[in-house]
Design a protein around this motif. Structure first.
Motif, mmCIF file in Angstrom:
data_model
loop_
_atom_site.group_PDB
_atom_site.id
_atom_site.type_symbol
_atom_site.label_atom_id
_atom_site.label_comp_id
_atom_site.label_asym_id
_atom_site.label_seq_id
_atom_site.Cartn_x
_atom_site.Cartn_y
_atom_site.Cartn_z
ATOM 1 N N SER A 24 0.810 -1.217 0.000
ATOM 2 C CA SER A 24 0.000 0.000 0.000
ATOM 3 C C SER A 24 0.851 1.280 0.000
ATOM 4 O O SER A 24 0.323 2.369 -0.165
ATOM 5 C CB SER A 24 -0.927 0.023 1.219
ATOM 6 N N SER A 25 2.167 1.158 0.188
ATOM 7 C CA SER A 25 3.006 2.357 0.215
ATOM 8 C C SER A 25 3.213 2.893 -1.201
ATOM 9 O O SER A 25 3.088 2.169 -2.184
ATOM 10 C CB SER A 25 4.343 2.064 0.890
ATOM 11 N N HIS A 26 3.537 4.179 -1.269
ATOM 12 C CA HIS A 26 3.744 4.855 -2.552
ATOM 13 C C HIS A 26 5.238 4.901 -2.853
ATOM 14 O O HIS A 26 5.985 5.588 -2.146
ATOM 15 C CB HIS A 26 3.193 6.281 -2.511
ATOM 16 N N PRO A 27 5.687 4.175 -3.899
ATOM 17 C CA PRO A 27 7.120 4.165 -4.182
ATOM 18 C C PRO A 27 7.604 5.534 -4.671
ATOM 19 O O PRO A 27 6.946 6.201 -5.466
ATOM 20 C CB PRO A 27 7.266 3.108 -5.274
ATOM 21 N N VAL A 28 8.745 5.962 -4.157
ATOM 22 C CA VAL A 28 9.392 7.194 -4.624
ATOM 23 C C VAL A 28 10.429 6.752 -5.644
ATOM 24 O O VAL A 28 11.425 6.121 -5.292
ATOM 25 C CB VAL A 28 10.058 7.968 -3.469
ATOM 26 N N GLU A 29 10.159 7.061 -6.899
ATOM 27 C CA GLU A 29 11.015 6.583 -7.976
ATOM 28 C C GLU A 29 11.889 7.678 -8.566
ATOM 29 O O GLU A 29 12.552 7.475 -9.567
ATOM 30 C CB GLU A 29 10.142 5.948 -9.063
ATOM 31 N N ALA A 30 11.918 8.842 -7.933
ATOM 32 C CA ALA A 30 12.712 9.948 -8.451
ATOM 33 C C ALA A 30 14.195 9.593 -8.459
ATOM 34 O O ALA A 30 14.695 8.945 -7.542
ATOM 35 C CB ALA A 30 12.477 11.206 -7.617
ATOM 36 N N GLU A 31 14.870 10.035 -9.474
ATOM 37 C CA GLU A 31 16.298 9.793 -9.602
ATOM 38 C C GLU A 31 17.052 10.434 -8.429
ATOM 39 O O GLU A 31 16.803 11.575 -8.069
ATOM 40 C CB GLU A 31 16.796 10.394 -10.914
ATOM 41 N N GLY A 32 17.925 9.676 -7.820
ATOM 42 C CA GLY A 32 18.733 10.188 -6.725
ATOM 43 C C GLY A 32 18.037 10.209 -5.374
ATOM 44 O O GLY A 32 18.576 10.728 -4.405
ATOM 45 N N ALA A 33 16.832 9.639 -5.272
ATOM 46 C CA ALA A 33 16.117 9.611 -3.991
ATOM 47 C C ALA A 33 16.866 8.708 -3.015
ATOM 48 O O ALA A 33 17.424 7.683 -3.393
ATOM 49 C CB ALA A 33 14.695 9.101 -4.184
ATOM 50 N N TYR A 34 16.895 9.115 -1.733
ATOM 51 C CA TYR A 34 17.515 8.301 -0.698
ATOM 52 C C TYR A 34 16.807 8.555 0.626
ATOM 53 O O TYR A 34 16.173 9.587 0.823
ATOM 54 C CB TYR A 34 19.015 8.588 -0.577
ATOM 55 N N TYR A 35 16.917 7.581 1.524
ATOM 56 C CA TYR A 35 16.316 7.706 2.843
ATOM 57 C C TYR A 35 17.349 8.288 3.801
ATOM 58 O O TYR A 35 18.476 7.818 3.888
ATOM 59 C CB TYR A 35 15.829 6.349 3.366
ATOM 60 N N LEU A 36 16.953 9.326 4.549
ATOM 61 C CA LEU A 36 17.822 9.965 5.532
ATOM 62 C C LEU A 36 17.143 9.879 6.892
ATOM 63 O O LEU A 36 16.040 10.405 7.078
ATOM 64 C CB LEU A 36 18.072 11.429 5.145
ATOM 65 N N GLU A 37 17.793 9.195 7.823
ATOM 66 C CA GLU A 37 17.239 9.009 9.165
ATOM 67 C C GLU A 37 16.908 10.362 9.792
ATOM 68 O O GLU A 37 17.701 11.290 9.764
ATOM 69 C CB GLU A 37 18.257 8.270 10.044
ATOM 70 N N GLY A 38 15.710 10.487 10.345
ATOM 71 C CA GLY A 38 15.278 11.718 10.999
ATOM 72 C C GLY A 38 14.646 12.732 10.053
ATOM 73 O O GLY A 38 14.055 13.705 10.505
ATOM 74 N N VAL A 39 14.774 12.530 8.750
ATOM 75 C CA VAL A 39 14.199 13.455 7.767
ATOM 76 C C VAL A 39 13.152 12.737 6.924
ATOM 77 O O VAL A 39 12.060 13.233 6.723
ATOM 78 C CB VAL A 39 15.296 14.062 6.852
ATOM 79 N N GLY A 40 13.476 11.558 6.429
ATOM 80 C CA GLY A 40 12.573 10.809 5.566
ATOM 81 C C GLY A 40 13.205 10.608 4.212
ATOM 82 O O GLY A 40 14.422 10.523 4.083
ATOM 83 N N CYS A 41 12.377 10.574 3.201
ATOM 84 C CA CYS A 41 12.855 10.373 1.838
ATOM 85 C C CYS A 41 13.311 11.715 1.278
ATOM 86 O O CYS A 41 12.581 12.694 1.312
ATOM 87 C CB CYS A 41 11.751 9.795 0.973
ATOM 88 N N VAL A 42 14.529 11.752 0.756
ATOM 89 C CA VAL A 42 15.096 12.994 0.236
ATOM 90 C C VAL A 42 15.346 12.855 -1.259
ATOM 91 O O VAL A 42 15.937 11.874 -1.712
ATOM 92 C CB VAL A 42 16.426 13.339 0.949
ATOM 93 N N CYS A 125 7.496 4.733 -0.005
ATOM 94 C CA CYS A 125 8.517 3.698 0.012
ATOM 95 C C CYS A 125 9.770 4.302 -0.603
ATOM 96 O O CYS A 125 9.792 4.629 -1.782
ATOM 97 C CB CYS A 125 8.083 2.466 -0.772
ATOM 98 N N CYS A 126 10.791 4.489 0.204
ATOM 99 C CA CYS A 126 12.010 5.160 -0.241
ATOM 100 C C CYS A 126 13.192 4.228 -0.077
ATOM 101 O O CYS A 126 13.675 4.018 1.041
ATOM 102 C CB CYS A 126 12.203 6.438 0.573
ATOM 103 N N LYS A 127 13.621 3.624 -1.154
ATOM 104 C CA LYS A 127 14.772 2.714 -1.139
ATOM 105 C C LYS A 127 14.597 1.612 -0.100
ATOM 106 O O LYS A 127 15.505 1.302 0.672
ATOM 107 C CB LYS A 127 16.069 3.478 -0.893
ATOM 108 N N GLY A 128 13.381 1.060 -0.041
ATOM 109 C CA GLY A 128 13.106 -0.055 0.851
ATOM 110 C C GLY A 128 12.692 0.328 2.257
ATOM 111 O O GLY A 128 12.487 -0.535 3.097
ATOM 112 N N VAL A 129 12.572 1.614 2.535
ATOM 113 C CA VAL A 129 12.186 2.073 3.869
ATOM 114 C C VAL A 129 10.857 2.821 3.768
ATOM 115 O O VAL A 129 10.709 3.704 2.917
ATOM 116 C CB VAL A 129 13.263 3.011 4.473
ATOM 117 N N GLU A 130 9.910 2.471 4.623
ATOM 118 C CA GLU A 130 8.645 3.210 4.656
ATOM 119 C C GLU A 130 8.810 4.453 5.520
ATOM 120 O O GLU A 130 9.363 4.395 6.619
ATOM 121 C CB GLU A 130 7.525 2.338 5.205
ATOM 122 N N THR A 131 8.328 5.574 5.012
ATOM 123 C CA THR A 131 8.409 6.834 5.730
ATOM 124 C C THR A 131 7.197 7.686 5.390
ATOM 125 O O THR A 131 6.625 7.547 4.305
ATOM 126 C CB THR A 131 9.718 7.596 5.399
#
Length: 191
Positions: A24-42, A125-131
């Protein structure tokens, strides 16, 4: 049905489930997206947000302000913010609905420079992490909210209410109660 066909149908679901995110999560497929602890998907490039969400045409600060031209000041205060001196951004546009909240940031020239989204529904869904948060632009850039400039009080003096008394009535009431209790106790002890 052959085993190959079954595997072909199941693999996309398996691959998505294996990456740590629910279906049910929404994948973030933007180029260069990454998960940053404490911020979320960047996503470091704000232009990717502009391309994804508004067909490459992010509004300028002047266009945003024009939307609220006929609005009363209290409405403008909710949606429009000039960041305080020392901020990395110059302006912030506050947006929200029942499903999400967002802040769009602008630089001193009025161009879109960053965006922060919070979803209240299904996560990203950001590089395998839900945020539940997604940020476009520099995740460390700031917009400091200005303090109330209409008040002449400083941090060392308490703000006063309409009566001229300190607005921290709880502490004042406790001090008054303690003083009156002490006075009553002393009166009772006197012969």
């Amino acid at each position: 049905m052959s085993l190959t066909v079954l595997l072909a149908l199941a693999l996309p679901d398996l691959a998505f489930a294996e990456d740590g995110c629910d279906d049910s999560s929404h994948p973030v497929e933007a180029e260069g997206a990454y998960y940053l602890e404490g911020v979320g998907c960047v996503v470091g490039d704000i232009s990717l947000y502009c391309e994804e969400a508004v067909n490459g045409d992010c509004k300028s600060w002047d266009q945003v302000v024009a939307r609220y031209e006929d609005s009363p000041p209290e409405v403008k205060d909710i949606y429009l913010l000039d960041c305080a001196q020392g901020s990395d951004y110059a302006h912030r546009w506050n947006q929200s609905s029942s499903a999400w909240e967002a802040y769009q940031y602008f630089d001193e020239d009025g161009f879109s420079a960053g965006r922060y989204n919070v979803t209240f529904g299904d996560p990203y869904c950001c590089k395998g992490v839900e945020t539940y948060t997604r940020y476009y632009g520099d995740p460390y850039a700031t917009c400091i909210e200005p303090t109330d400039t209409g008040d002449s009080n400083t941090a060392d003096t308490p703000k006063t209410g309409p009566c001229g008394c300190a607005t921290d009535t709880g502490a004042a009431a406790a001090a008054l109660f303690a003083a009156s209790s002490l006075l009553t106790l002393r009166r009772r002890r006197q012969p």
